[in-house]
Design a protein around this motif. Structure first.
Motif, PDB file in Angstrom:
ATOM      1  N   ALA A   3       0.928  -1.146  -0.171  1.00 55.57           N
ATOM      2  CA  ALA A   3       0.128   0.232   0.147  1.00 55.57           C
ATOM      3  C   ALA A   3       0.826   1.422   0.060  1.00 55.57           C
ATOM      4  CB  ALA A   3      -0.974   0.105   1.306  1.00 55.57           C
ATOM      5  N   THR A   7      -2.497   5.520  -0.903  1.00 60.46           N
ATOM      6  CA  THR A   7      -3.879   4.531  -0.416  1.00 60.46           C
ATOM      7  C   THR A   7      -3.938   4.422   0.988  1.00 60.46           C
ATOM      8  OG1 THR A   7      -2.788   3.089  -2.511  1.00 60.46           O
ATOM      9  CG2 THR A   7      -4.052   1.752  -0.611  1.00 60.46           C
ATOM     10  N   VAL A  60      -9.921   4.002  -4.458  1.00 62.82           N
ATOM     11  CA  VAL A  60      -8.404   3.869  -3.890  1.00 62.82           C
ATOM     12  C   VAL A  60      -7.772   3.660  -5.297  1.00 62.82           C
ATOM     13  CG1 VAL A  60      -6.748   2.910  -2.733  1.00 62.82           C
ATOM     14  CG2 VAL A  60      -8.831   3.269  -1.749  1.00 62.82           C
ATOM     15  N   GLN A  62      -4.782   3.158  -6.355  1.00 64.64           N
ATOM     16  CA  GLN A  62      -3.934   1.758  -6.462  1.00 64.64           C
ATOM     17  C   GLN A  62      -4.670   0.685  -6.693  1.00 64.64           C
ATOM     18  OE1 GLN A  62      -1.451   1.033  -2.958  1.00 64.64           O
ATOM     19  NE2 GLN A  62      -0.088  -0.421  -4.099  1.00 64.64           N
TER      20      GLN A  62
END
Length: 146
Positions: A3, A7, A60, A62
């Motif tokens: 992450a 994120t 998010v 990502q």
């Protein structure tokens, strides 16, 4: 998939907004779970109550079109870390205990229980409950034999 800072910030904001919907000063709401639904295609992180009413959502970046085989395990670890940071606020939420945060996929299938709060007990990881059924069965068998 590790992450990124972005994120973590995006997911933490969504968790914080969910917590803020249940301030500790209000009368306790009867809920058993807060459902955190993550879409692997759109990257959306959404939270819902037991009646499938949306509490909040965010994207998010990502997680958009992320096809990693261990996607949900990585998401669970990320969310668990965020929930741990918010432990004090979560335990003060105006929700009757016990309640839990549950990770779900797009099809509303439970992936994992992330966080369970029951009065003085908080369970943050599935390994704590891994052999609970077996332990309870063994205990009951022993008790019945005596």
């Amino acid at each position: 998939m590790k992450a990124t800072e972005q994120t973590l910030q995006q997911a933490e904001r969504a968790i914080r907004k969910t917590i803020e919907k249940f301030p500790s000063t209000e009368e306790a709401t009867l809920l058993t779970d807060i459902h955190l639904r993550v879409s692997q295609d759109t990257g959306e992180l959404m939270s819902f109550d037991d009646d499938d009413n949306e509490i909040t959502r965010c994207v998010v970046e990502q997680w958009i079109d992320n096809k990693d085989d261990n996607f949900y395990q990585e998401v669970a670890a990320t969310l668990r870390t965020i929930l741990l940071k918010q432990k004090e606020k979560i335990e003060q939420m105006s929700i009757l205990k016990p309640f839990s945060f549950v990770l779900e996929d797009d099809d509303k299938e439970t992936i994992e229980d992330l966080y369970l709060v029951d009065d003085d007990t908080a369970i943050l990881h599935e390994e704590l409950m891994a052999d609970l059924d077996k332990d309870l069965d063994d205990f009951l068998d022993k008790l019945l034999k005596d």
